[in-house]
Design a protein around this motif. Sequence first.
Motif, PDB file in Angstrom:
ATOM      1  N   ALA A 137       0.843  -1.197   0.000  1.00  0.00           N
ATOM      2  CA  ALA A 137       0.000   0.000   0.000  1.00  0.00           C
ATOM      3  C   ALA A 137       0.879   1.248   0.000  1.00  0.00           C
ATOM      4  N   PRO A 138       0.614   2.201  -0.915  1.00  0.00           N
ATOM      5  CA  PRO A 138       1.369   3.452  -0.907  1.00  0.00           C
ATOM      6  C   PRO A 138       1.243   4.137   0.452  1.00  0.00           C
ATOM      7  N   GLY A 139       2.363   4.672   0.936  1.00  0.00           N
ATOM      8  CA  GLY A 139       2.362   5.360   2.214  1.00  0.00           C
ATOM      9  C   GLY A 139       2.573   4.456   3.409  1.00  0.00           C
ATOM     10  N   SER A 140       2.597   3.140   3.198  1.00  0.00           N
ATOM     11  CA  SER A 140       2.784   2.210   4.318  1.00  0.00           C
ATOM     12  C   SER A 140       4.250   2.184   4.752  1.00  0.00           C
ATOM     13  N   ALA A 141       4.487   1.668   5.936  1.00  0.00           N
ATOM     14  CA  ALA A 141       5.858   1.537   6.441  1.00  0.00           C
ATOM     15  C   ALA A 141       6.678   0.608   5.540  1.00  0.00           C
ATOM     16  N   GLU A 142       6.025  -0.450   5.041  1.00  0.00           N
ATOM     17  CA  GLU A 142       6.720  -1.375   4.147  1.00  0.00           C
ATOM     18  C   GLU A 142       7.111  -0.684   2.848  1.00  0.00           C
ATOM     19  N   SER A 143       6.227   0.138   2.326  1.00  0.00           N
ATOM     20  CA  SER A 143       6.517   0.891   1.107  1.00  0.00           C
ATOM     21  C   SER A 143       7.687   1.836   1.338  1.00  0.00           C
ATOM     22  N   ALA A 144       7.724   2.481   2.491  1.00  0.00           N
ATOM     23  CA  ALA A 144       8.832   3.389   2.825  1.00  0.00           C
ATOM     24  C   ALA A 144      10.152   2.621   2.877  1.00  0.00           C
ATOM     25  N   ARG A 145      10.123   1.402   3.420  1.00  0.00           N
ATOM     26  CA  ARG A 145      11.332   0.579   3.482  1.00  0.00           C
ATOM     27  C   ARG A 145      11.816   0.220   2.081  1.00  0.00           C
ATOM     28  N   PHE A 146      10.893  -0.116   1.191  1.00  0.00           N
ATOM     29  CA  PHE A 146      11.275  -0.430  -0.188  1.00  0.00           C
ATOM     30  C   PHE A 146      11.859   0.786  -0.897  1.00  0.00           C
ATOM     31  N   VAL A 161      13.657   3.098   0.416  1.00  0.00           N
ATOM     32  CA  VAL A 161      15.046   3.208   0.873  1.00  0.00           C
ATOM     33  C   VAL A 161      15.918   2.166   0.169  1.00  0.00           C
ATOM     34  N   MET A 162      15.444   0.932   0.122  1.00  0.00           N
ATOM     35  CA  MET A 162      16.214  -0.139  -0.525  1.00  0.00           C
ATOM     36  C   MET A 162      16.449   0.167  -2.004  1.00  0.00           C
ATOM     37  N   GLU A 163      15.412   0.630  -2.681  1.00  0.00           N
ATOM     38  CA  GLU A 163      15.524   0.940  -4.115  1.00  0.00           C
ATOM     39  C   GLU A 163      16.501   2.090  -4.352  1.00  0.00           C
ATOM     40  N   ARG A 164      16.413   3.127  -3.510  1.00  0.00           N
ATOM     41  CA  ARG A 164      17.328   4.265  -3.657  1.00  0.00           C
ATOM     42  C   ARG A 164      18.768   3.827  -3.453  1.00  0.00           C
ATOM     43  N   ARG A 165      19.008   3.076  -2.392  1.00  0.00           N
ATOM     44  CA  ARG A 165      20.380   2.643  -2.106  1.00  0.00           C
ATOM     45  C   ARG A 165      20.927   1.740  -3.210  1.00  0.00           C
ATOM     46  N   LEU A 166      20.113   0.828  -3.690  1.00  0.00           N
ATOM     47  CA  LEU A 166      20.569  -0.072  -4.750  1.00  0.00           C
ATOM     48  C   LEU A 166      20.908   0.710  -6.010  1.00  0.00           C
ATOM     49  N   LEU A 167      20.064   1.657  -6.362  1.00  0.00           N
ATOM     50  CA  LEU A 167      20.303   2.435  -7.578  1.00  0.00           C
ATOM     51  C   LEU A 167      21.464   3.408  -7.410  1.00  0.00           C
ATOM     52  N   LYS A 168      21.450   4.170  -6.327  1.00  0.00           N
ATOM     53  CA  LYS A 168      22.435   5.246  -6.157  1.00  0.00           C
ATOM     54  C   LYS A 168      23.801   4.763  -5.675  1.00  0.00           C
ATOM     55  N   GLN A 169      23.831   3.706  -4.859  1.00  0.00           N
ATOM     56  CA  GLN A 169      25.098   3.284  -4.259  1.00  0.00           C
ATOM     57  C   GLN A 169      25.733   2.094  -4.956  1.00  0.00           C
ATOM     58  N   LEU A 172      14.735   2.319 -15.102  1.00  0.00           N
ATOM     59  CA  LEU A 172      14.631   1.901 -13.703  1.00  0.00           C
ATOM     60  C   LEU A 172      14.670   3.102 -12.770  1.00  0.00           C
ATOM     61  N   SER A 173      15.492   4.071 -13.112  1.00  0.00           N
ATOM     62  CA  SER A 173      15.593   5.288 -12.305  1.00  0.00           C
ATOM     63  C   SER A 173      14.283   6.075 -12.340  1.00  0.00           C
ATOM     64  N   LYS A 174      13.708   6.168 -13.529  1.00  0.00           N
ATOM     65  CA  LYS A 174      12.427   6.877 -13.663  1.00  0.00           C
ATOM     66  C   LYS A 174      11.331   6.156 -12.875  1.00  0.00           C
ATOM     67  N   TRP A 175      11.291   4.853 -12.979  1.00  0.00           N
ATOM     68  CA  TRP A 175      10.268   4.088 -12.264  1.00  0.00           C
ATOM     69  C   TRP A 175      10.451   4.218 -10.754  1.00  0.00           C
ATOM     70  N   ARG A 176      11.692   4.297 -10.303  1.00  0.00           N
ATOM     71  CA  ARG A 176      11.947   4.476  -8.870  1.00  0.00           C
ATOM     72  C   ARG A 176      11.348   5.796  -8.397  1.00  0.00           C
ATOM     73  N   LYS A 177      11.495   6.828  -9.203  1.00  0.00           N
ATOM     74  CA  LYS A 177      10.929   8.130  -8.826  1.00  0.00           C
ATOM     75  C   LYS A 177       9.412   8.058  -8.739  1.00  0.00           C
ATOM     76  N   ASN A 178       8.802   7.271  -9.617  1.00  0.00           N
ATOM     77  CA  ASN A 178       7.345   7.098  -9.534  1.00  0.00           C
ATOM     78  C   ASN A 178       6.951   6.429  -8.216  1.00  0.00           C
ATOM     79  N   PHE A 179       7.696   5.386  -7.828  1.00  0.00           N
ATOM     80  CA  PHE A 179       7.421   4.741  -6.540  1.00  0.00           C
ATOM     81  C   PHE A 179       7.675   5.722  -5.399  1.00  0.00           C
ATOM     82  N   LEU A 180       8.745   6.486  -5.504  1.00  0.00           N
ATOM     83  CA  LEU A 180       9.101   7.444  -4.457  1.00  0.00           C
ATOM     84  C   LEU A 180       7.971   8.438  -4.214  1.00  0.00           C
ATOM     85  N   ASN A 181       7.309   8.856  -5.293  1.00  0.00           N
ATOM     86  CA  ASN A 181       6.218   9.827  -5.198  1.00  0.00           C
ATOM     87  C   ASN A 181       4.845   9.162  -5.069  1.00  0.00           C
TER      88      ASN A 181
END
Length: 149
Positions: A42-51, A53-61, A108-117
């Motif tokens: 569910a968007p806005g859930s704690a689990e979504s927030a955790r994902f 973070v994981m997606e950002r770190r995997l992509l950026k780091q 993948l980067s664009k899709w991550r931004k969609n999830f982020l928002n």
Amino acid sequence: MTIAALAPFYRWELAFHVMSVIAWMAALFYLPRLYVYHCQLAPGSAESARFKVMERRLLKQIATPAMISSWTFGILLILTPGAISWSAGWWWTKFISVILMSGFHGALSKWRKNFLNDANAKPERFYRIANEVPTILMIVIVIMVFVKP
């Protein structure tokens, strides 16, 4: 154009290129899988927030630095005398496949931004299918490099 001074470093360039590609591919295999699982939350859930973070770190780091180093060492290989033949068809097929892989990385980067928002509009099935793109491109690239058809 080649740079003769690079010739003694060919094996080092190749080793670092392969290591970079392995790291890049690992990230490109895993990130779409994270998106598959993220679709189930569910968007806005704690689990979504955790994902997120994981997606950002995997992509950026991992993924982006690995892509940059893959390109850097690949370009050094191109500039090394005798490393490639510009007239070889396999090389151009590999190069186009790497361009497509880089474009997939951008998607993948664009899709991550969609999830982020919390604006993802793509279904889980889309990401399951997208998960196969890097595999197909990797198969083409490896065949081109080792078989040189």
